[in-house]
Write a protein that holds these residues in place. Structure first.
Motif, PDB file in Angstrom:
ATOM      1  N   THR A 190      38.506  32.611  41.203  1.00  0.00           N
ATOM      2  CA  THR A 190      37.444  31.882  41.875  1.00  0.00           C
ATOM      3  C   THR A 190      38.091  30.877  42.810  1.00  0.00           C
ATOM      4  O   THR A 190      38.954  30.104  42.391  1.00  0.00           O
ATOM      5  N   ALA A 239      34.798  35.350  43.201  1.00  0.00           N
ATOM      6  CA  ALA A 239      33.839  34.402  43.772  1.00  0.00           C
ATOM      7  C   ALA A 239      34.553  33.440  44.714  1.00  0.00           C
ATOM      8  O   ALA A 239      35.690  33.041  44.472  1.00  0.00           O
ATOM      9  N   LEU A 382      26.690  31.689  38.654  1.00  0.00           N
ATOM     10  CA  LEU A 382      27.818  32.630  38.598  1.00  0.00           C
ATOM     11  C   LEU A 382      27.971  33.274  37.226  1.00  0.00           C
ATOM     12  O   LEU A 382      28.513  34.370  37.120  1.00  0.00           O
TER      13      LEU A 382
END
Length: 469
Positions: A190, A239, A382
């Motif tokens: 991420t 992400a 998320l």
């Protein structure tokens, strides 16, 4: 070979998280048979990830007992059989609680399996002339991370139908490590962009320093750089959180500010959206109430038409439109953001302490949004499998004017709220010599869509009390 005809397209869960078996309808007659081996619309409707395959491979095996594996790669696989039959064995080699979990099943043309990134894959052929086929959503790269497990590992204890001593196995597969010595496949990374801003700092507090979390400042990753598309091995990322923005709303009305605002708030997000779309990444982007003109008579909903008044709002609206082109996106619209650094709440607290009685605007209405609440909302979206799209996130409770909030700050810090004098926006900026951006008079956002996903919105005044304490 016998193929089972007449199955319904159905999903079967497995003990390995994210890995599912699909029973496939096969239609046959005296001429042979036909099946839809991969049908995106039908299979995603059943809950299969829309994993974006980029390559189709076929492994043809002449003899019964051909055994291959156990290999874990940093990509997803859709595994099936075109002809013949296999005994498939999968071992979770990802970091986490499910590491080492084993699942086995036989596959013929009427059954397929989705194998998530990092799950070790292996098989043994049960019929001659078996064609094993698989779709993958990335290309092999020498820079990627791979992991392997020995087919005979005692911990996994796979019950091979044909003993391994009696089959052909490559020397390489024979020499793979036991489970205790396996290097687990790390989670998708991420990336937090704008990591030193007020939201970036809040995200640091919530996400912590786990190895798969990366924080990038503009010095680390410039969204305006022409080389952004190759600045990372983007397939390793699950992400990207765009926590950076140009927020000087008045300066954005100047020639230099206008240019800088468009680069940061529109062009940068558009580049991230392109990267996210090409690499199957979830893109999180933080937007603003300034995308609306403030003329509504109810809280703004996510689908309301964009109508920005000034340059800042126009650039944020353009960024929203660009980010929405990424298939996996979350756009979080906020209002009146308060976090680390200089802000309205701290300014009012300082004025109260210094004995200064300020004039504060009383014809703009909204709710405060604290950066730690935005950070919590981002993590929630998320991790909760919430539908992609636009979500409003602000504090809850009765809307207030800036003057109301100033009075609340004075009261909370032990000062007389009557020291605040409310004035109109026009009166407040009457003596300004530099350009002043138009402000929406009504900035109240409806947060019901976010709360429907299970997120608890904190009352604005509770957040204010926590912040001041």
């Amino acid at each position: 070979m016998t193929v089972e005809f007449g199955k319904q397209l159905t999903v079967v869960e497995t003990p390995i998280p994210g890995m599912i078996v699909l029973e496939l309808p096969v239609h046959g007659d005296a001429r042979g048979w036909f099946k839809e081996n991969w049908q995106r619309e039908k299979m995603t409707a059943l809950g299969l990830a829309d994993f974006g395959p980029v390559q189709n491979n076929i492994s043809f095996n002449d003899a019964v007992g051909t055994t291959r594996g156990i290999h874990a790669e940093p990509w997803d696989k859709w595994v099936s059989v075109a002809t013949g039959r296999i005994f498939g064995a999968w071992v979770d080699l990802r970091e986490g609680e499910s590491f080492g979990t084993v699942f086995t099943i036989e596959l013929d043309p009427s059954r397929a399996i989705f194998v998530p990134r990092g799950v070790g894959n292996s098989y043994q052929t049960l019929e001659p002339d078996t064609a094993y086929t698989y779709l993958v959503n990335d290309h092999w790269s020498p820079d990627a991370s791979y992991s392997f497990l020995n087919l005979a590992d005692e911990t996994a204890a796979i019950d091979w139908p044909i003993p391994l001593a009696d089959v052909e196995i490559s020397a390489k597969d024979k020499n793979h490590p036991r489970l205790a010595d396996v290097t687990p496949i790390a989670p998708h990374k991420t990336l937090v962009v704008g990591a030193n801003g007020q939201l970036g700092l809040a995200l640091r507090s919530v996400l912590g320093d786990a190895a798969h979390i990366e924080y990038a400042t503009r010095a680390d990753l410039d969204l305006a750089d022409a080389g952004l598309a190759t600045a990372r091995r983007w397939r390793d990322y699950g992400a990207i959180v765009n926590a950076g923005a140009y927020t000087a709303v008045d300066l954005a009305e100047t020639p230099d500010g206008r240019r800088d605002a468009w680069v940061a708030n529109a062009e940068g997000p558009a580049r991230l959206a392109r990267i996210a779309a090409e690499n199957g990444i979830t893109l999180v982007h933080v937007s603003s109430d300034y995308v609306f003109d403030g003329t509504a008579d109810r809280p703004y909903r996510e689908h309301d038409a964009l109508a920005p008044l000034g340059v800042y709002g126009q650039t944020k609206a353009a960024g929203d439109v660009a980010v929405a082109t990424a298939p996996r996106h979350y756009i979080l619209r906020t209002s009146w953001v308060i976090g680390e650094g200089k802000n309205f709440v701290r300014t009012m607290a300082s004025l109260a302490e210094r004995g200064i009685d300020p004039k504060v605007v009383d014809d703009q209405t909204g709710r405060l949004t604290f950066t730690d609440d935005i950070a919590r909302a981002i993590v929630h979206l998320l991790t909760s499998d919430a539908p992609f799209g636009v979500y409003n996130v602000t504090g809850s409770g009765e809307p207030a004017t800036w003057a109301d909030i100033a009075r609340a700050v004075f009261s909370a810090t032990g000062h007389d709220p009557a020291r605040i004098t409310g004035v109109s926006t026009e009166e407040y900026f009457a003596s300004a010599t530099a350009p002043v951006a138009p402000r929406p008079a009504w900035s109240v956002l409806d947060t019901s869509k976010l709360t429907a996903t299970g997120f608890q919105v904190r009352p604005m005044l509770e957040g204010l009390a926590d912040y001041l304490s």
